[in-house]
Enzyme design. Structure first.
Site, PDB file in Angstrom:
ATOM      1  CE  LYS A 116      -4.833  -1.510   1.321  1.00 56.83           C
ATOM      2  NZ  LYS A 116      -6.039  -1.294   2.108  1.00 56.83           N
ATOM      3  CE  LYS A 200      -6.996  -6.796  -1.736  1.00 52.71           C
ATOM      4  NZ  LYS A 200      -7.580  -6.573  -0.991  1.00 52.71           N
ATOM      5  CE  LYS A 203     -14.002  -1.772   0.209  1.00 53.84           C
ATOM      6  NZ  LYS A 203     -12.822  -1.729   1.133  1.00 53.84           N
TER       7      LYS A 203
END
Ligand code: AQP
Length: 340
Positions: A116, A200, A203
């Site tokens: 991230k 993956k 969102k």
């Protein structure tokens, strides 16, 4: 000291955007099933969401939307405790204690932070780095024994287990925190992007075509599945071949997740065929299952008062348990409080 309640589940979803079928198959569908056998706490982890930048107005809307999605998907707020994380301050209080229990080396090993934060680690929030400590607090404040998670969260759950063990050992309070077990369904625990089978479904992916949102209308779902990457071959007849083409394997996992038909039966049905019939059937199944859920989410979103009522009811129930645990933790750690 309160007893460890057997069979308590805690899990949560971040209000960081429109939820997608990865969140549904990997988490929410499972939550609905677990209500039968476990005492469940399902939270909307808004404090986790702000570890990356959020627009305050959109965050509020997304929080209500996750609550609406839980209910529309079949979570019964009378049976399960549904609430938002920031409404229970004991999560943050316990997280601070865990910041002092967790070792830097443990956090340095967390791959989600690396993913991230990306290349710009210096610019990532410190909240993103210590996120796993808050997740451990979310779980252990309810002394949860089981945590349904996608594969991506497995490492964080292992850290939670380490924190629970270290706390129990350091403060000589054996069995105070349970050592929670993951509940993971391997095939659907990592639904991949429709555009790239190595990433993956997420969102925050910039491409809308990478995911199917739970708010997508039927025609959008059909279009996205039609466009989904496959291969210039027919459907292979052996699982070993399918596993080599991650995009096909992913579509099969999605099909199996929605239909609850085993993958080998699906492979038998579609082997040797090109992908048009497979994709048409897959769209039908997704549309059939999502249509009533999507309609219900949209309906619930028109009734903010009802959603706020549910969250308040959940907050009251969660607070009773969480407050008890944090009081015990303060005593164990030796933090002085003048009870009035
Ligand atoms: N692609 C996925 N496949 C299976 N399960 C998934 N989950 C998320 N993505 C997939 C599971 O959904 C639950 C809630 O996830 P989250 O919203 O708390 O966080 P996330 O894993 O970071 O989800 P996203 O969609 O990737 O959000 P962003 O883009 O905001 O980071 C978890 O149980 C998770 O495993």
């Amino acid at each position: 000291m309160s007893e460890i309640k057997n069979n308590t589940v805690l899990s949560g979803v971040q209000p960081s955007g429109d939820l997608h079928i990865g969140n549904y198959l990997g988490a929410i569908k499972n939550f609905v099933r677990l209500q039968k056998d476990y005492s469940c706490f399902f939270c909307i982890v808004d404090l986790h969401a702000i570890t990356v930048k959020q627009d305050p107005k959109i965050l509020r809307k997304n929080t209500l939307e996750v609550a609406a999605t839980y209910i529309a998907s079949g979570i019964d707020p009378k049976k399960s405790v549904v609430f938002n994380q920031s409404s229970i301050s004991a999560h943050s209080e316990l997280a601070w204690i865990f910041n002092c229990v967790t070792r830097m080396g443990w956090l340095n090993r967390m791959t989600q932070f690396k993913d991230k934060a990306g290349k710009d680690k210096e610019n990532a929030s410190s909240g993103l780095f210590i996120y796993p400590n808050l997740m451990a607090a979310d779980i252990l404040i309810y002394k949860a024994t089981h945590v349904p998670v996608g594969n991506d969260q497995k490492q964080h759950l292992e850290l939670t287990r380490d924190i629970a063990q270290k706390f129990n050992r350091d403060f000589k309070c054996e069995n105070f925190f349970p050592i929670p077990e993951p509940i993971i369904d391997n095939d659907i625990s990592r639904i991949m992007s429709l555009k790239d089978g190595t990433q993956k479904m997420s969102k925050s992916d910039l491409s809308e075509n990478s995911r199917i949102s739970l708010l997508d209308e039927s025609d959008e779902i059909i279009k996205k599945i039609k466009k989904a990457k496959t291969a210039d071959t027919v459907m292979p007849d052996k699982i070993e071949e399918i596993l080599k083409i991650s995009e096909i394997n992913n579509l099969l996992n999605i099909y199996a997740g929605f239909s609850e038909v085993q993958k080998d039966i699906l492979i038998d049905k579609y082997k040797g065929q090109n992908f048009s019939k497979f994709k048409a059937d897959l769209s039908d199944i997704i549309v059939d299952q999502l249509k009533p859920i999507t309609a219900e989410i949209k309906k619930l979103m028109q009734d903010e008062g009802y959603l706020l009522e549910i969250l308040l009811e959940g907050q009251n129930k969660a607070s009773e348990v969480a407050q008890k645990t944090i009081n015990e933790v303060y005593d164990i750690v030796g933090l002085l409080r003048n009870e009035t």
